[in-house]
Structures are given as structure tokens and as C-alpha cells.
Motif scaffolding. Sequence first.
Motif, mmCIF file in Angstrom:
data_model
loop_
_atom_site.group_PDB
_atom_site.id
_atom_site.type_symbol
_atom_site.label_atom_id
_atom_site.label_comp_id
_atom_site.label_asym_id
_atom_site.label_seq_id
_atom_site.Cartn_x
_atom_site.Cartn_y
_atom_site.Cartn_z
ATOM 1 N N LEU A 85 -14.822 31.833 -5.068
ATOM 2 C CA LEU A 85 -13.620 32.019 -5.282
ATOM 3 C C LEU A 85 -12.857 31.200 -3.938
ATOM 4 O O LEU A 85 -11.760 30.315 -4.333
ATOM 5 C CB LEU A 85 -12.878 33.247 -5.001
ATOM 6 C CG LEU A 85 -11.365 33.559 -5.067
ATOM 7 C CD1 LEU A 85 -10.930 33.124 -6.538
ATOM 8 C CD2 LEU A 85 -11.023 34.878 -4.523
ATOM 9 N N SER A 86 -13.296 30.994 -2.652
ATOM 10 C CA SER A 86 -12.883 30.383 -1.636
ATOM 11 C C SER A 86 -12.930 28.689 -2.022
ATOM 12 O O SER A 86 -12.298 27.961 -1.247
ATOM 13 C CB SER A 86 -13.837 30.446 -0.595
ATOM 14 O OG SER A 86 -15.075 30.004 -0.434
ATOM 15 N N ARG A 87 -13.556 28.288 -2.873
ATOM 16 C CA ARG A 87 -13.786 26.955 -3.214
ATOM 17 C C ARG A 87 -12.885 26.396 -4.591
ATOM 18 O O ARG A 87 -12.742 25.365 -4.716
ATOM 19 C CB ARG A 87 -15.133 26.453 -3.579
ATOM 20 C CG ARG A 87 -16.115 26.628 -2.385
ATOM 21 C CD ARG A 87 -17.446 26.187 -2.488
ATOM 22 N NE ARG A 87 -18.015 26.699 -3.484
ATOM 23 C CZ ARG A 87 -18.903 28.065 -3.575
ATOM 24 N NH1 ARG A 87 -19.036 28.494 -2.190
ATOM 25 N NH2 ARG A 87 -19.716 28.582 -4.608
ATOM 26 N N GLU A 88 -12.193 27.259 -5.043
ATOM 27 C CA GLU A 88 -11.504 27.220 -6.458
ATOM 28 C C GLU A 88 -10.065 26.744 -5.899
ATOM 29 O O GLU A 88 -9.547 26.820 -4.894
ATOM 30 C CB GLU A 88 -11.252 28.449 -6.928
ATOM 31 C CG GLU A 88 -12.721 29.078 -7.843
ATOM 32 C CD GLU A 88 -12.933 28.252 -9.107
ATOM 33 O OE1 GLU A 88 -11.994 27.481 -9.365
ATOM 34 O OE2 GLU A 88 -13.988 28.328 -9.691
ATOM 35 N N ALA A 92 -4.408 30.010 -11.870
ATOM 36 C CA ALA A 92 -4.591 31.026 -12.580
ATOM 37 C C ALA A 92 -5.767 31.915 -12.606
ATOM 38 O O ALA A 92 -6.337 32.664 -13.381
ATOM 39 C CB ALA A 92 -4.337 30.593 -14.225
ATOM 40 N N LEU A 93 -6.220 31.945 -11.470
ATOM 41 C CA LEU A 93 -7.497 32.617 -11.349
ATOM 42 C C LEU A 93 -7.354 33.868 -10.288
ATOM 43 O O LEU A 93 -6.882 33.727 -9.188
ATOM 44 C CB LEU A 93 -8.845 31.738 -10.691
ATOM 45 C CG LEU A 93 -9.994 32.436 -10.302
ATOM 46 C CD1 LEU A 93 -10.849 32.884 -11.462
ATOM 47 C CD2 LEU A 93 -10.897 31.356 -9.862
ATOM 48 N N MET A 94 -7.851 34.978 -10.745
ATOM 49 C CA MET A 94 -7.827 35.954 -9.663
ATOM 50 C C MET A 94 -9.506 36.615 -9.962
ATOM 51 O O MET A 94 -10.150 36.543 -10.810
ATOM 52 C CB MET A 94 -6.943 37.026 -10.210
ATOM 53 C CG MET A 94 -5.489 36.791 -10.005
ATOM 54 S SD MET A 94 -4.452 38.305 -10.484
ATOM 55 C CE MET A 94 -4.694 38.447 -12.196
ATOM 56 N N MET A 95 -9.981 37.529 -8.703
ATOM 57 C CA MET A 95 -10.969 37.979 -8.403
ATOM 58 C C MET A 95 -10.858 39.385 -8.311
ATOM 59 O O MET A 95 -10.097 39.760 -7.557
ATOM 60 C CB MET A 95 -12.087 37.484 -7.259
ATOM 61 C CG MET A 95 -13.345 37.815 -7.386
ATOM 62 S SD MET A 95 -13.924 37.471 -5.691
ATOM 63 C CE MET A 95 -13.157 38.327 -4.434
#
Length: 325
Positions: A85-88, A92-95
Motif C-alpha cells: 500500500l505504501s507504494r501505491e 480508489a484503493l483502501m486496505m
Amino acid sequence: MELSRRTFLAGALSTTALAATGCAGTVAQPGDLSRLRIMSPASPGGGWDTTARLLQRVIRSTGIARNVQVFNVEGAGGTIGLGQLSRETDDALMMMMGLVMVGAIETNESAVGLADVTPVARLLGEPEIIVAPKSSPYDTLADFVRAWKDDPRGLPIAGGSAGGTDQVLAGLLADAGGVDPKQINYIAYSGGGQSLAALLGNQVAAGISGVGEYGEQVLSGDLKGWAVSSPERSPQVPDVPTIKESGFDLVVSNWRGLMTHPGISEQALTDLIALVQQAHDTDEWREVLSNQGWDDEFLTGADYGRFLADEERRVTQILRDIGLV
């Protein structure tokens, strides 16, 4: 890394705080989130995965968004997914994540921490329950803690993975009860079924897990329910007192929440929070919470950031006291 993480979470969430204001009163309409993705940083079927897929269902069924994908990135207590996630850069992305990840960051010496991603919202909490075999000589949690103080090694406690929510609760209870956390005999099991078998077989003095794991056995009388970790009694086991009622000033929630990538714009974050707020406010989500026995602990913006900072301090300290980090 620890100081920078705390500073970020407690005081530098300006974009999140501004986004939260858009959720007060009338909820702002989210922007283009027609291809929403939710990462579950664990294997299918676990708590994070289940929560992500139930949220997906609510978002789809209510028409908030139609194209919602849930995908899994397994490993290291969620820290593999956290690193990804830190590289995304996808707005529209959640973790999905939770309390277990706070401990996993420390125990796995993760190079990526919570300060390296952006908080969106805390969704829910799941109470823990402390139980004992039905043949236990101790009828209450207070009775057990008095004996535990005299012989912490001789009274083993069953729970989930090392450094997880169950062990964190055991350590915090020891601290609250005047027991040396380094001396407690915590036995980590890979699943609730194994710890339940140990309890039913009188192999351990006590057990800690989510209410859903042991609740049925408490209701049937196969286990003694000593206390739940929530602020109020759980409707799943209404006769079991809280830890506070038992004389210890302690509340622990196995909470779950959502994070997104670092560097997200103020507007994009506002849109994500608005979408999650809409899902939270539906009858369908309230039904999910009721069916799963989860507590509604919705929190966004700077309040969520401060909560994360507080949890990080508390968990890191007790893991040090236990000797895991």
C-alpha cells in the motif's frame, strides 16, 4: 521510525481532518470511485477478509458503487500488504487492517509503519472474552488474577498468535492486576479451535479470544465466562461482566479500519471518507454489525489519527513489557 510515526498520526493529519469536515451533517457525494479496490492483507476467511467482503457487499447492494474488488495480499501479520500500500498511487484503493497489524509492525520489525500510509476510517470493534475451563477453581476474573499474581508461570493462558490481540490483552490485564507481564505463560495457538480444545481438555488455566470464538461454549456452560473486554456487556454473552466490572480499569477492542496510500490528495481522501460514511449509515451495514456481533466504532479524520497514535503507544509498550520487542 517510532517517533515519526506517532508525530504523524497525532498531529500531522491535516488532510484527513479537513476531509472529515466534509462528513459532518450532510455527507458529501464521493467523486469517481467506480472501480473501488479493497485489499485484505491476510488469507481469505479471516477477520479482515470477512470485514472487507461484507463491506463490499453493502457498497454494491446499496448502489454506492457497483465495481468493488476485494483482493488478498498475505503475510507477516498484514505488513506485506502494508508495504505494498505504501507504494501505491491509486486513489480508489483502501486496505482493511486492525489492532493485530499495530503489533505486527513491531514484532516483524516492519520497514513500513502506519505513518507511511493514510488513515480513512475505523469501522468496528470486536470484544474479546476471557474464559476458563468449567472445572476451574476460580469463579471470577478477580479470583484468577489474585492466584495469577502468586504463580504466573503455573497458570497458562491460551490465545491466538504471538503479539496478536489476545496476547496484548493478556499483557494489559497482567499489568492492571499487578502481575509481571514478562512472567506470564502465554501459549499461542494457530486457531480458535486448537485453543478451545486446550480449554475443554483442561490443559490451560484460561483462554482469550473473540466473543464469537468462545461465546457458544460459555452459553452452554462448557466454559466459564469471566469477563469481556468491551466498555459494556456483550449481547452475545449478556451474563458475562466486563473487565471493568471485574475491578480492572481496562478496555480492549479488536478494532478494524481502513487505510489508503500515502500522498493522497485532500479531495480524493474526502471522497473515500464520504463513500465509507455512506456505507456505514445504511441499514444493511447495521445489519452486518448485528449479525456478526460487532460494535459500531466508526471514526474518521483527526480523531482516527489520534486513536491510532494512542493504540500504537499502548501496544508497543505492552509488547516491550512482555518481552516480544
